[in-house]
Design a protein around this motif. Sequence first.
Motif, short mmCIF file in Angstrom:
data_model
loop_
_atom_site.label_atom_id
_atom_site.label_comp_id
_atom_site.label_asym_id
_atom_site.label_seq_id
_atom_site.Cartn_x
_atom_site.Cartn_y
_atom_site.Cartn_z
N SER A 84 0.84 -1.19 0.00
CA SER A 84 0.00 0.00 0.00
C SER A 84 0.88 1.24 0.00
CB SER A 84 -0.90 0.03 1.24
OG SER A 84 -1.61 1.26 1.28
N ALA A 85 0.63 2.12 -0.94
CA ALA A 85 1.37 3.38 -1.00
C ALA A 85 0.84 4.38 0.02
CB ALA A 85 1.28 3.97 -2.41
N ASN A 86 -0.37 4.15 0.52
CA ASN A 86 -1.01 5.06 1.47
C ASN A 86 -0.78 4.55 2.89
OD1 ASN A 86 -2.72 6.52 3.11
ND2 ASN A 86 -4.52 6.27 1.83
N PRO A 87 -0.06 5.30 3.73
CA PRO A 87 0.20 4.83 5.09
C PRO A 87 -1.06 4.74 5.95
CG PRO A 87 1.03 7.05 4.81
CD PRO A 87 0.56 6.60 3.46
N HIS A 88 -2.17 5.33 5.50
CA HIS A 88 -3.43 5.30 6.25
C HIS A 88 -4.45 4.39 5.58
CE1 HIS A 88 -1.68 8.53 8.54
NE2 HIS A 88 -1.49 9.22 7.44
N SER A 89 -3.98 3.49 4.75
CA SER A 89 -4.86 2.61 4.00
C SER A 89 -5.67 1.70 4.93
CB SER A 89 -4.03 1.75 3.05
OG SER A 89 -4.80 0.72 2.52
N LEU A 101 7.83 5.97 -4.26
CA LEU A 101 6.70 5.11 -3.90
C LEU A 101 7.21 3.84 -3.24
CD1 LEU A 101 3.50 4.31 -5.75
CD2 LEU A 101 4.95 2.42 -5.05
N ASN A 112 8.63 4.75 0.26
CA ASN A 112 7.61 5.16 1.23
C ASN A 112 6.63 4.05 1.60
OD1 ASN A 112 8.72 7.72 1.33
ND2 ASN A 112 7.39 8.51 -0.28
N SER A 113 6.56 3.00 0.78
CA SER A 113 5.63 1.90 1.08
C SER A 113 6.37 0.64 1.54
CB SER A 113 4.77 1.59 -0.16
OG SER A 113 5.58 1.14 -1.23
N GLN A 141 4.89 -1.38 4.27
CA GLN A 141 3.49 -1.73 4.03
C GLN A 141 3.41 -2.78 2.92
OE1 GLN A 141 2.06 2.66 5.31
NE2 GLN A 141 1.42 1.95 3.35
#
Length: 128
Positions: free
Chosen positions: A49-54, A109, A112-113, A116
Motif C-alpha cells: 500500500s502506498a497510502n500509510p493510512h490505508s 513510492l 515510502n511503502s 506496508q
Amino acid sequence: MTSWTHDQLHHINHGNDFQIAPDRDTHLTPGRLIWIWAVTIEEDIYVRSANPHSRWFASAVTYRRGSVSIDGNVLPAEFTLVTQDAVKNQVDDAYRNKYAGDPHLSEDLLKNSRNQIARVRPLRSPST
C-alpha cells in the motif's frame, strides 16, 4: 489448498487485474474487492500500500484473512506483514520489473511503502 497454482501465479505475473478484499473485523466481515498491484516471488504473492493510512492494508495485517480475485475466481486468502529486509528487497525488485513502464511507479513510492508490504497465501483449511 496451501499454495497457489502455476496458472494463478502466471496470471499474476502477466496480468494486471488482481483484486483483494481483506476481512474488516474479527467476525470475518468481508470487505469489497479492490484492484491492487501484485507481484510474485517463487510461490507467493505480494502486495503493498502506498497510502500509510490505508484501511484495506490495516485490515489485511490486523485480521489476516480475506479474499482475492485471480482471473475472475474469488479465493480465500491469508495476509502476513513482511518484516524481513531481504524479502522487502525482492518485492521492490519485482515491482520494478513488473511495473517498469507504469508512470505511477517511482523509487519514492517504493521507499515510502516499504513497511506496508504483505504476503498473500491461500487460506489453509482448518483440517490442514
